[in-house]
Design an enzyme around this catalytic site. Structure first.
Site, PDB file in Angstrom:
ATOM      1  N   HIS A  51     -97.053 -19.834  34.245  1.00 42.62           N
ATOM      2  CA  HIS A  51     -95.878 -19.815  35.109  1.00 42.62           C
ATOM      3  C   HIS A  51     -95.135 -21.141  34.937  1.00 42.62           C
ATOM      4  O   HIS A  51     -95.533 -21.984  34.115  1.00 42.62           O
ATOM      5  CB  HIS A  51     -96.277 -19.566  36.570  1.00 42.62           C
ATOM      6  CG  HIS A  51     -97.378 -20.463  37.052  1.00 42.62           C
ATOM      7  ND1 HIS A  51     -97.230 -21.825  37.169  1.00 42.62           N
ATOM      8  CD2 HIS A  51     -98.664 -20.195  37.418  1.00 42.62           C
ATOM      9  CE1 HIS A  51     -98.350 -22.366  37.603  1.00 42.62           C
ATOM     10  NE2 HIS A  51     -99.256 -21.393  37.753  1.00 42.62           N
ATOM     11  N   GLY A  53     -95.100 -23.751  36.587  1.00 41.02           N
ATOM     12  CA  GLY A  53     -95.944 -24.949  36.763  1.00 41.02           C
ATOM     13  C   GLY A  53     -96.553 -25.356  35.431  1.00 41.02           C
ATOM     14  O   GLY A  53     -96.466 -26.514  35.007  1.00 41.02           O
ATOM     15  N   HIS A  54     -97.167 -24.380  34.732  1.00 49.15           N
ATOM     16  CA  HIS A  54     -97.745 -24.683  33.417  1.00 49.15           C
ATOM     17  C   HIS A  54     -96.647 -25.164  32.460  1.00 49.15           C
ATOM     18  O   HIS A  54     -96.843 -26.098  31.690  1.00 49.15           O
ATOM     19  CB  HIS A  54     -98.374 -23.427  32.799  1.00 49.15           C
ATOM     20  CG  HIS A  54     -99.521 -22.855  33.583  1.00 49.15           C
ATOM     21  ND1 HIS A  54     -99.440 -21.640  34.219  1.00 49.15           N
ATOM     22  CD2 HIS A  54    -100.772 -23.313  33.809  1.00 49.15           C
ATOM     23  CE1 HIS A  54    -100.602 -21.381  34.802  1.00 49.15           C
ATOM     24  NE2 HIS A  54    -101.425 -22.383  34.575  1.00 49.15           N
ATOM     25  N   GLN A 167    -100.895 -31.961  39.318  1.00 50.40           N
ATOM     26  CA  GLN A 167    -101.325 -32.609  40.566  1.00 50.40           C
ATOM     27  C   GLN A 167    -101.687 -31.550  41.605  1.00 50.40           C
ATOM     28  O   GLN A 167    -102.341 -31.829  42.595  1.00 50.40           O
ATOM     29  CB  GLN A 167    -100.187 -33.516  41.047  1.00 50.40           C
ATOM     30  CG  GLN A 167    -100.479 -34.352  42.267  1.00 50.40           C
ATOM     31  CD  GLN A 167    -101.662 -35.290  42.082  1.00 50.40           C
ATOM     32  OE1 GLN A 167    -101.948 -35.722  40.967  1.00 50.40           O
ATOM     33  NE2 GLN A 167    -102.368 -35.573  43.165  1.00 50.40           N
ATOM     34  N   ASP A 169    -103.916 -29.441  41.311  1.00 50.43           N
ATOM     35  CA  ASP A 169    -105.374 -29.495  41.390  1.00 50.43           C
ATOM     36  C   ASP A 169    -105.787 -30.966  41.460  1.00 50.43           C
ATOM     37  O   ASP A 169    -106.332 -31.519  40.510  1.00 50.43           O
ATOM     38  CB  ASP A 169    -105.982 -28.813  40.167  1.00 50.43           C
ATOM     39  CG  ASP A 169    -105.609 -27.346  40.108  1.00 50.43           C
ATOM     40  OD1 ASP A 169    -106.336 -26.531  40.661  1.00 50.43           O
ATOM     41  OD2 ASP A 169    -104.551 -27.022  39.531  1.00 50.43           O
ATOM     42  N   SER A 204     -98.936 -20.683  41.383  1.00 53.68           N
ATOM     43  CA  SER A 204    -100.340 -20.540  40.985  1.00 53.68           C
ATOM     44  C   SER A 204    -100.494 -19.174  40.342  1.00 53.68           C
ATOM     45  O   SER A 204     -99.854 -18.205  40.760  1.00 53.68           O
ATOM     46  CB  SER A 204    -101.229 -20.627  42.223  1.00 53.68           C
ATOM     47  OG  SER A 204    -102.510 -20.104  41.938  1.00 53.68           O
ATOM     48  N   ARG A 206    -102.867 -17.404  40.767  1.00 56.06           N
ATOM     49  CA  ARG A 206    -103.480 -16.555  41.802  1.00 56.06           C
ATOM     50  C   ARG A 206    -102.445 -16.009  42.794  1.00 56.06           C
ATOM     51  O   ARG A 206    -102.787 -15.124  43.587  1.00 56.06           O
ATOM     52  CB  ARG A 206    -104.574 -17.327  42.548  1.00 56.06           C
ATOM     53  CG  ARG A 206    -105.805 -17.561  41.697  1.00 56.06           C
ATOM     54  CD  ARG A 206    -106.976 -18.083  42.507  1.00 56.06           C
ATOM     55  NE  ARG A 206    -108.216 -18.038  41.753  1.00 56.06           N
ATOM     56  CZ  ARG A 206    -108.743 -19.064  41.063  1.00 56.06           C
ATOM     57  NH1 ARG A 206    -108.125 -20.227  41.053  1.00 56.06           N
ATOM     58  NH2 ARG A 206    -109.867 -18.908  40.407  1.00 56.06           N
TER      59      ARG A 206
END
Ligand code: AMP
Length: 535
Positions: A51, A53-54, A167, A169, A204, A206
């Site tokens: 997504h 974020g990645h 960040q 995680d 995420s 998830r």
């Protein structure tokens, strides 16, 4: 170019070995007896279902490296029995095309067998208990040991210069930083900011498990953290009160079951009772059967509370000849901040190396000396520079040092050591620092980032005036312009620390501005930033 897909160690290693072979050797220091490899590898380990974020990690890796490797591996070691290993989203085709679009060079998608994680008896990495037993470790025993083991294997395989982690995680980042430090792995760990939906929900893989309604309910996690952050900005430093602010918000949404909400030190993960410099406010909660995590870093800001030690800092980057150091020095004077003179640091190190009498082109020896050279600045009674306790303020201004400093500064290991010393100085904020990659690399978190530039014609004109003042009136504007254009080209294409405007830097083009006007603009920006942190 299409992304290369490898699912075996043999394929990946062969590709990387060949890429090394194809690299031109650095010509930064012609006297160097050993060739310096110029290939820089950026690595982004993921579990896929990519997504935004990645992609933010990948984009940063793309900007900072020659070659970008992404791995997708749903790591069985980090899932406990009963967790979502088998239903974790796997979308390789989609991920591949996202990687292709993002300019990834290599996508590594090994099987568990290929990564050697299926045998019952194998080597495991055990990070310190203090890091793995709290926060998520409490409900996920073995999880971080699994993460540490697989990340170590991947770092060994890819051997990147830099590896990028979210960040989001935060516990994982702290553990991996410690692992790299303890195992002496030669890689720089770069933590990237959390990417969120417009409504605040942290992205995420998830989130795919959530219904539309749950996605809206889950925004309370962010809202709770934001409430605590606002309290923090008004001066609240007590852990109990800040945690309570999050709890209150979550209590409004009964479908959210918090697992923990804690304030800890971001590096050691030890619980904090109050925040002095920095605190990590982290939480995990369940919505239905989905477990979500989120966090924010609370940083002390100037003047808010007695213990708030961190003042905002100013990073000034820009091309050579734009007047950065003159401006930086004056800005520091006006604002009562500390001017961290990086030029003096390189000079101090050059002095130390010259004093030791080693061959300046012998990079390994220079690197060794660099890491034994402690540079300190003292401002009273007058600004002075010390090397391992010896006052070198005058000694670093000799023609001998001036003649050698740029050859020393061009060495990668030297830069790495001095960047660490600069970062150490910057921990408490309150500094002004100028250079080429301060806002992008040395202090990506600087509160005020300036990109100070001027046209080539203007910089040539100013240089000509300077030269005339020094009695050299025979240099033509044309020659100066060509030299400056060449220097710009070199600076922005260097393998190490290229010149680049940080995305969040404010550009000031000084062609039609006086020094006082540039100064005024930066001072105003700093004061506005300080005021916003005090809200
Ligand atoms: P994962 O695929 O969940 O293992 O994540 C791979 C990397 O992407 C980890 O370093 C994560 O911290 C990072 N990441 C995941 N979500 C985000 C996000 N919303 N913002 C920034 N980084 C993220």
């Amino acid at each position: 170019m299409a992304v290369r897909l490898f699912s075996t160690v043999a394929g990946l290693r062969c590709y990387l070995d060949l890429s090394w072979g194809k690299q031109p050797r650095s010509s930064d220091s012609p006297s160097n007896p050993m060739p310096i490899p110029a290939l820089e590898i950026g690595f982004v380990p993921t579990m896929g279902a990519l997504h935004t974020g990645h992609l933010s990690l990948i984009e940063r890796a793309r900007r900072e490296n020659k070659l970008v490797v992404v791995s997708i591996f749903v790591n069985p070691l980090q899932f406990a029995p009963g967790e979502d290993f088998s239903r974790y989203p796997r979308q390789l085709e989609r991920d591949r095309s996202l990687c292709e679009g993002a300019g990834v060079d290599v996508l590594f998608t090994p099987t568990p067998e290929e990564m050697g994680v299926t045998a019952s008896d194998q080597t495991h990495i055990q990070p310190p208990q203090a890091l793995v037993s709290g926060l998520c470790g409490r409900s996920r025993p073995g999880h971080f040991e699994g993460v540490a083991t697989i990340v170590t294997k991947l770092l060994n395989l890819v051997q990147p210069d830099r590896s990028y982690f979210g960040q989001k995680d935060a516990q994982q980042v702290a553990i991996i930083r410690r692992l790299v430090q303890d195992l002496k792995l030669p890689v720089e760990i770069i933590a990237c900011p959390i990417i969120r939906e417009a409504n605040g929900l942290a992205l995420s893989s998830r989130n795919q498990y959530l219904s539309d309604e749950e996605k809206i309910q889950a925004t309370a996690l962010y809202q709770g953290l934001a409430n605590a952050q606002n309290l923090f900005r008004t001066g609240e430093r007590s852990s109990a009160t800040l945690v309570q602010a999050v709890k209150l918000e979550l209590a409004n949404v009964p479908v959210i079951h918090p697992e923990y909400i804690e304030l800890v030190d971001p590096m050691t993960l030890k619980p904090l009772e109050t925040v002095t410099d920095e605190g990590l406010l982290a939480l995990a909660a369940r919505i239905g059967s989905t477990r979500l995590i989120d966090n924010c870093v609370l940083r002390g800001s100037y003047g808010v509370a007695p213990n708030a030690n961190r003042q905002p800092m100013i990073a000034i980057d820009g091309p050579a000849g734009a007047g950065k150091s003159t401006v930086a020095r004056k800005v520091a004077e006006v604002l009562g901040l500390f001017y961290l003179d990086t030029g003096a640091m390189y000079r101090a190190l050059t002095w130390f190396i010259l004093k030791s009498g080693v061959d300046l082109g012998d990079e390994p020896t220079v690197a060794e000396l660099a890491s034994q050279c402690q540079i300190d600045f003292v401002n009273t009674p007058s600004p002075s520079v010390f090397v391992n306790g010896e006052d070198v303020t005058q000694a670093i201004r000799t023609p001998e040092v001036t003649a050698r400093v740029s050859a020393i500064a061009a060495q990668g290991a030297v830069r790495a050591v001095l960047v660490r010393q600069q970062q150490h100085y910057g921990q408490r904020g309150g500094i002004v620092i100028d250079g080429r990659d301060i806002g992008t690399h040395v202090f990506p978190d600087a509160e005020v980032k300036i990109f100070l530039t001027a046209s080539i014609a203007e910089r040539a004109r100013r240089r000509q005036v300077d030269l005339k003042n020094l009695g050299q009136s025979d240099v033509t504007l044309g020659d100066l312009e060509r030299a400056i254009a060449e220097r710009d080209r070199q600076d922005s294409t260097r393998a190490i620390s290229p010149l680049r405007k940080a995305d969040d830097a404010i550009e000031i083009k000084s062609d039609n501005l006086t020094i006082e006007e540039v100064l005024g603009a930066i001072v105003t920006l700093y004061q506005a930033k300080t005021a916003s942190l005090l809200v």
